[in-house]
Design an enzyme around this catalytic site. Structure first.
Site, PDB file in Angstrom:
ATOM      1  N   LYS A 106      46.100  45.191  35.614  1.00  0.00           N
ATOM      2  CA  LYS A 106      45.143  45.468  34.804  1.00  0.00           C
ATOM      3  C   LYS A 106      44.393  46.659  34.755  1.00  0.00           C
ATOM      4  CE  LYS A 106      45.629  40.696  33.331  1.00  0.00           C
ATOM      5  NZ  LYS A 106      46.569  40.141  34.361  1.00  0.00           N
TER       6      LYS A 106
HETATM    7  C1  LIG Z   1      47.563  39.457  33.866  1.00  0.00           C
HETATM    8  C2  LIG Z   1      48.691  39.284  34.964  1.00  0.00           C
HETATM    9  C3  LIG Z   1      50.010  38.872  34.571  1.00  0.00           C
HETATM   10  C4  LIG Z   1      50.168  38.405  32.796  1.00  0.00           C
HETATM   11  O1  LIG Z   1      50.329  39.759  32.289  1.00  0.00           O
HETATM   12  P1  LIG Z   1      49.993  39.496  30.651  1.00  0.00           P
HETATM   13  O2  LIG Z   1      49.729  40.713  30.157  1.00  0.00           O
HETATM   14  O3  LIG Z   1      48.888  38.519  30.412  1.00  0.00           O
HETATM   15  O4  LIG Z   1      51.308  38.930  30.226  1.00  0.00           O
HETATM   16  C5  LIG Z   1      50.874  38.910  35.420  1.00  0.00           C
HETATM   17  N1  LIG Z   1      50.699  39.208  36.615  1.00  0.00           N
HETATM   18  C6  LIG Z   1      49.364  39.574  37.175  1.00  0.00           C
HETATM   19  C7  LIG Z   1      49.227  39.846  38.638  1.00  0.00           C
HETATM   20  C8  LIG Z   1      48.365  39.485  36.105  1.00  0.00           C
HETATM   21  O5  LIG Z   1      47.289  39.837  36.581  1.00  0.00           O
END
Ligand SMILES: *Cc1c(COP(=O)(O)O)cnc(C)c1O
Length: 480
Positions: A106
């Site tokens: 993120k």
């Molecule tokens: C947020 C997250 C996901 C999922 O991603 P999305 O965009 O919500 O589908 C998968 N793995 C990790 C480690 C995350 O932080």
């Protein structure tokens, strides 16, 4: 490039407006009105340069000079780790997205989006205070706090499910410094936190009250276009690396397998495909919360099902917001999308037609993998190759094994294994210390690789936030 709501066709807005607002006024999500084609030659470009080439096609009201300086600021702290693509011979290719400051993918969006927001307000001559509300299943919260801390004209409040995150994720949030930040544990699960935040966004009286004070609410969740656009970049960057490494020849299709929660990361891959990147299939990997696997197999979206707290908490989501964007693009029918979303909030489920499902299935495959299945993959991959994955990545790795066909399949690795040391130790059959920092040390010793400093330092940082609230109190926080 203009943007419109998934639930109404009339009002078009600029990228700056879409990013500063977050959710459209009718409750829909902003989507681009067209898919720009990537014409530039991206070979040999740095990650930052690739970002500029992608973003300038979508964020046409921002200058390329601004985008360049924002990308440089955003990705400086990744060192040479931005978009790192690692081949593990005989086992697959991993796009390691966790070399940023909070050790999860993120960071790609949330290190950049704050700059887009501040600049967007300047472009719109908007001098109001922006109060950002974030519901998080664990990783978004810290990444958003890290991105927005200390910025002028912005406040940020983060809500995470009490007991719904790992201890390290929680400490990452509650130790965040900065005068403009606040963090709350919410009684309930992620969907409770998310629905509380959505209610605050939809509250017209609250909006009025804030407007009188010269403030407004905005979102850093992946419902914001400013979260999605930066994520398109690494699909292009990864592809260039595969070409440079000789893994594929230019033009050859590549599949991507994505551990999915809110459907943002995988949807960014779909946008890359619309822009001309040779993406074959996108494999949507779910954990025990397999609402998307069911939807992609049957066309029925049913959020009324048991909620499981799993070893991959950032995927513990029953209402995957960004699916709405895909439904809009596939149908071009905002009234239909609105009806599905209304039915979802009223009845907890909706169903798309066979034709819509078939269109989606042309690109999207799916699989769900439980904790035991993921743990097995962590152990066997480590044993056979020495490569260690986190539990989210392992869900995708297992799904890729199940679903991959002839194309090269890249597994998106979304978090550092050191972010979930207890789960990883357990998976490889090691004793798991109660204390998560002991576990971190154990995992370092076991793997003989150092854990990221940012995680190790958490142990000694003062806890600043300890408040636990009901989801109804999210409104009060938004007001304050
Ligand atoms: C947020 C997250 C996901 C999922 O991603 P999305 O965009 O919500 O589908 C998968 N793995 C990790 C480690 C995350 O932080």
């Amino acid at each position: 490039m203009e943007y419109r709501s998934t639930r109404g066709n009339d009002q078009k807005v600029s990228a700056a407006k879409a990013i500063t607002t977050g959710l459209a006024p009718d409750g829909g999500l902003y989507v681009p009105c067209a898919f720009p084609k990537m014409q530039a030659d991206l070979s040999g470009l740095t990650y930052e340069q690739t970002a500029v080439e992608v973003l300038k096609l979508f964020l046409t009201d921002y200058t390329p000079e601004f985008l360049q300086s924002a990308a440089e600021k955003a990705y400086r702290s990744f060192g040479d780790g931005a978009g790192k693509t690692v081949s593990v011979p005989g086992h697959g290719v991993f796009l390691e997205l966790w070399h940023g400051p909070t050790c999860a993918f993120k960071d790609y969006a949330l290190q950049l989006m704050p700059h887009l927001l501040v600049e967007g307000k300047k472009l719109l001559d908007d001098k109001r205070l922006t109060h950002i509300l974030v519901a998080t299943s664990g990783d978004t919260g810290k990444a958003a706090l890290a991105g927005y801390a200390g910025l002028d004209g912005i406040r940020i409040s983060v809500f995470y499910p009490q007991d719904g995150t790992s201890r390290i994720q929680e400490l990452q949030m509650v130790t965040q410094t900065g005068e403009n930040v606040a963090v709350y544990a919410v009684k309930g699960n992620f969907d409770d936190a998310q629905s509380g935040v959505k209610r605050a966004f939809g509250d017209k009286e609250l909006a009025q009250e804030l407007a009188e004070k010269g403030a407004y609410l905005s979102s850093a969740n992946s419902i914001n276009w400013g979260r999605l656009a930066p994520q398109i970049v690494y699909y292009f960057y990864c592809y260039e690396q595969l070409v440079a490494q000789g893994t594929v020849t230019r033009g050859q299709a590549v599949d991507f397998c994505v551990p999915t929660g809110n459907f943002g990361d995988i949807l960014a891959g779909w946008y890359a495909k619309q822009m001309g990147l040779p993406v074959g299939r996108l494999i949507c990997a779910s954990n025990e919360n397999d609402v998307l696997t069911e939807f992609l197999s049957t066309g029925v979206y049913n959020a009324r099902r048991p909620f499981y707290k799993t070893e991959s908490p950032s995927m513990d989501i029953l209402v995957s917001s960004n699916l709405e964007r895909l439904l809009y693009h596939v149908t071009s029918d905002a009234a239909q999308v609105k009806e599905w979303m209304d039915t979802l909030s009223r009845e907890g489920r909706y169903e798309v037609s066979e034709a819509v499902l078939q269109e989606i299935q042309k690109t999207f495959a799916c699989a769900s993998v439980d904790a035991a299945g993921a743990a097995e993959e962590i152990a066997s991959l480590y044993k056979e190759s020495g490569y260690l994955m986190d539990p989210h990545t392992a869900v995708a790795y297992a799904a890729a094994k199940e679903q991959a066909k002839e194309n090269v399949c890249v597994v998106l690795s979304t978090a550092s294994p050191y972010k979930f040391p207890g789960s990883v130790l357990k998976a490889v059959g090691q004793p798991v210390p109660q204390d998560e920092f002991e576990a971190l040390k154990e995992l370092e010793q076991f793997s003989k690789l150092p854990a990221p400093e940012a995680l190790k330092n958490l142990q000694t940082m003062p806890v600043r936030f300890t408040q636990i609230i009901e989801k109804e109190q999210i409104l009060d926080v938004a007001r304050g």
